[in-house]
Design a protein around this motif. Structure first.
Motif, PDB file in Angstrom:
ATOM      1  N   SER A   1       0.833  -1.215   0.000  1.00 51.64           N
ATOM      2  CA  SER A   1       0.000   0.000   0.000  1.00 51.64           C
ATOM      3  C   SER A   1       0.861   1.255   0.000  1.00 51.64           C
ATOM      4  O   SER A   1       0.588   2.203  -0.737  1.00 51.64           O
ATOM      5  N   GLU A   2       1.896   1.252   0.829  1.00 48.57           N
ATOM      6  CA  GLU A   2       2.792   2.404   0.882  1.00 48.57           C
ATOM      7  C   GLU A   2       3.508   2.617  -0.447  1.00 48.57           C
ATOM      8  O   GLU A   2       3.706   3.753  -0.875  1.00 48.57           O
ATOM      9  N   SER A   3       3.886   1.519  -1.095  1.00 46.21           N
ATOM     10  CA  SER A   3       4.673   1.638  -2.327  1.00 46.21           C
ATOM     11  C   SER A   3       3.863   2.173  -3.499  1.00 46.21           C
ATOM     12  O   SER A   3       4.437   2.761  -4.409  1.00 46.21           O
ATOM     13  N   ILE A   4       2.551   1.984  -3.480  1.00 51.81           N
ATOM     14  CA  ILE A   4       1.752   2.462  -4.615  1.00 51.81           C
ATOM     15  C   ILE A   4       1.106   3.811  -4.354  1.00 51.81           C
ATOM     16  O   ILE A   4       0.386   4.324  -5.205  1.00 51.81           O
ATOM     17  N   SER A   5       1.391   4.390  -3.180  1.00 52.60           N
ATOM     18  CA  SER A   5       0.859   5.734  -2.931  1.00 52.60           C
ATOM     19  C   SER A   5       1.699   6.729  -3.734  1.00 52.60           C
ATOM     20  O   SER A   5       2.908   6.621  -3.822  1.00 52.60           O
ATOM     21  N   GLY A   6       1.027   7.647  -4.343  1.00 47.98           N
ATOM     22  CA  GLY A   6       1.725   8.640  -5.159  1.00 47.98           C
ATOM     23  C   GLY A   6       1.816   8.205  -6.613  1.00 47.98           C
ATOM     24  O   GLY A   6       1.100   7.324  -7.071  1.00 47.98           O
ATOM     25  N   GLN A   7       2.716   8.814  -7.337  1.00 53.33           N
ATOM     26  CA  GLN A   7       2.889   8.542  -8.767  1.00 53.33           C
ATOM     27  C   GLN A   7       3.711   7.278  -8.971  1.00 53.33           C
ATOM     28  O   GLN A   7       4.831   7.174  -8.468  1.00 53.33           O
ATOM     29  N   VAL A   8       3.146   6.343  -9.701  1.00 54.65           N
ATOM     30  CA  VAL A   8       3.880   5.120 -10.046  1.00 54.65           C
ATOM     31  C   VAL A   8       3.555   4.744 -11.488  1.00 54.65           C
ATOM     32  O   VAL A   8       2.447   4.989 -11.968  1.00 54.65           O
ATOM     33  N   PRO A   9       4.513   4.142 -12.181  1.00 53.75           N
ATOM     34  CA  PRO A   9       4.257   3.729 -13.567  1.00 53.75           C
ATOM     35  C   PRO A   9       3.222   2.603 -13.646  1.00 53.75           C
ATOM     36  O   PRO A   9       3.025   1.855 -12.684  1.00 53.75           O
ATOM     37  N   VAL A  10       2.586   2.489 -14.784  1.00 52.24           N
ATOM     38  CA  VAL A  10       1.546   1.476 -14.993  1.00 52.24           C
ATOM     39  C   VAL A  10       2.097   0.071 -14.796  1.00 52.24           C
ATOM     40  O   VAL A  10       1.445  -0.771 -14.171  1.00 52.24           O
ATOM     41  N   ASP A  11       3.293  -0.204 -15.302  1.00 57.20           N
ATOM     42  CA  ASP A  11       3.846  -1.559 -15.158  1.00 57.20           C
ATOM     43  C   ASP A  11       4.108  -1.893 -13.690  1.00 57.20           C
ATOM     44  O   ASP A  11       3.972  -3.035 -13.276  1.00 57.20           O
ATOM     45  N   PHE A  12       4.423  -0.878 -12.888  1.00 53.68           N
ATOM     46  CA  PHE A  12       4.604  -1.105 -11.461  1.00 53.68           C
ATOM     47  C   PHE A  12       3.270  -1.505 -10.822  1.00 53.68           C
ATOM     48  O   PHE A  12       3.213  -2.437 -10.015  1.00 53.68           O
ATOM     49  N   VAL A  13       2.217  -0.807 -11.194  1.00 50.56           N
ATOM     50  CA  VAL A  13       0.885  -1.109 -10.646  1.00 50.56           C
ATOM     51  C   VAL A  13       0.467  -2.524 -11.025  1.00 50.56           C
ATOM     52  O   VAL A  13      -0.066  -3.272 -10.193  1.00 50.56           O
ATOM     53  N   GLU A  14       0.719  -2.924 -12.259  1.00 57.24           N
ATOM     54  CA  GLU A  14       0.363  -4.279 -12.693  1.00 57.24           C
ATOM     55  C   GLU A  14       1.099  -5.327 -11.870  1.00 57.24           C
ATOM     56  O   GLU A  14       0.514  -6.324 -11.445  1.00 57.24           O
ATOM     57  N   HIS A  15       2.378  -5.100 -11.662  1.00 59.44           N
ATOM     58  CA  HIS A  15       3.170  -6.032 -10.863  1.00 59.44           C
ATOM     59  C   HIS A  15       2.684  -6.031  -9.402  1.00 59.44           C
ATOM     60  O   HIS A  15       2.609  -7.082  -8.763  1.00 59.44           O
ATOM     61  N   ALA A  16       2.352  -4.860  -8.896  1.00 60.93           N
ATOM     62  CA  ALA A  16       1.846  -4.749  -7.529  1.00 60.93           C
ATOM     63  C   ALA A  16       0.528  -5.512  -7.380  1.00 60.93           C
ATOM     64  O   ALA A  16       0.290  -6.162  -6.351  1.00 60.93           O
ATOM     65  N   GLU A  17      -0.328  -5.448  -8.376  1.00 58.52           N
ATOM     66  CA  GLU A  17      -1.603  -6.175  -8.329  1.00 58.52           C
ATOM     67  C   GLU A  17      -1.369  -7.683  -8.278  1.00 58.52           C
ATOM     68  O   GLU A  17      -2.101  -8.407  -7.606  1.00 58.52           O
ATOM     69  N   MET A  18      -0.336  -8.144  -8.976  1.00 56.43           N
ATOM     70  CA  MET A  18      -0.008  -9.568  -8.945  1.00 56.43           C
ATOM     71  C   MET A  18       0.370  -9.982  -7.523  1.00 56.43           C
ATOM     72  O   MET A  18      -0.084 -11.003  -7.011  1.00 56.43           O
ATOM     73  N   PHE A  19       1.189  -9.162  -6.861  1.00 51.46           N
ATOM     74  CA  PHE A  19       1.566  -9.469  -5.487  1.00 51.46           C
ATOM     75  C   PHE A  19       0.359  -9.393  -4.558  1.00 51.46           C
ATOM     76  O   PHE A  19       0.206 -10.231  -3.665  1.00 51.46           O
ATOM     77  N   GLN A  20      -0.498  -8.422  -4.764  1.00 54.11           N
ATOM     78  CA  GLN A  20      -1.685  -8.303  -3.935  1.00 54.11           C
ATOM     79  C   GLN A  20      -2.525  -9.579  -4.025  1.00 54.11           C
ATOM     80  O   GLN A  20      -3.003 -10.089  -3.011  1.00 54.11           O
ATOM     81  N   GLN A  21      -2.668 -10.106  -5.221  1.00 51.26           N
ATOM     82  CA  GLN A  21      -3.428 -11.350  -5.403  1.00 51.26           C
ATOM     83  C   GLN A  21      -2.752 -12.509  -4.666  1.00 51.26           C
ATOM     84  O   GLN A  21      -3.419 -13.326  -4.035  1.00 51.26           O
TER      85      GLN A  21
END
Length: 113
Positions: free
Chosen positions: A26-46
């Motif tokens: 949650s902390e890592s995706i707060s603020g501006q992040v690239p789209v590929d980072f968000v996609e990878h973060a969603e994988m970890f969230q799952q």
């Protein structure tokens, strides 16, 4: 009985670590992040959600086995369930540590960028 307590202790620790990993995510995706980072973060969230579900299922299985053993004693079918639970918990520990290392590498890569 000692093994059951040990297993529950392991599951509790994994659950706590999983909560911490989700907080870091949650902390890592707060603020501006690239789209590929968000996609990878969603994988970890799952993966974190899946680990929570597995932990909850294993806790339930331990409770069911404990109840069965307390009522009927340790029968052959219970011994098989016991061994299966032991293997499942060991496998979960290994998978969890691999996931955790992968996630920490992901976060470190983000910080280095």
């Amino acid at each position: 009985m000692t093994a059951y307590r040990k297993w529950l202790g392991i599951l509790n620790e994994l659950k706590k670590e999983n909560v911490q990993l989700k907080d870091w995510l949650s902390e890592s995706i707060s603020g501006q992040v690239p789209v590929d980072f968000v996609e990878h973060a969603e994988m970890f969230q799952q993966q974190f959600v899946e680990k929570d579900q597995i932990i909850d299922l294993l806790r339930r299985d331990i409770a069911v086995l404990l109840e069965e053993v307390s009522i009927h004693g340790m029968r052959q079918v219970n011994k098989k369930q016991y061994l299966n639970l032991e293997k499942a918990i060991m496998r979960l520990q290994i998978e969890f540590q691999k996931m955790k290392l992968s996630f920490l590498n992901f976060l470190n890569h983000k910080r280095a960028s």
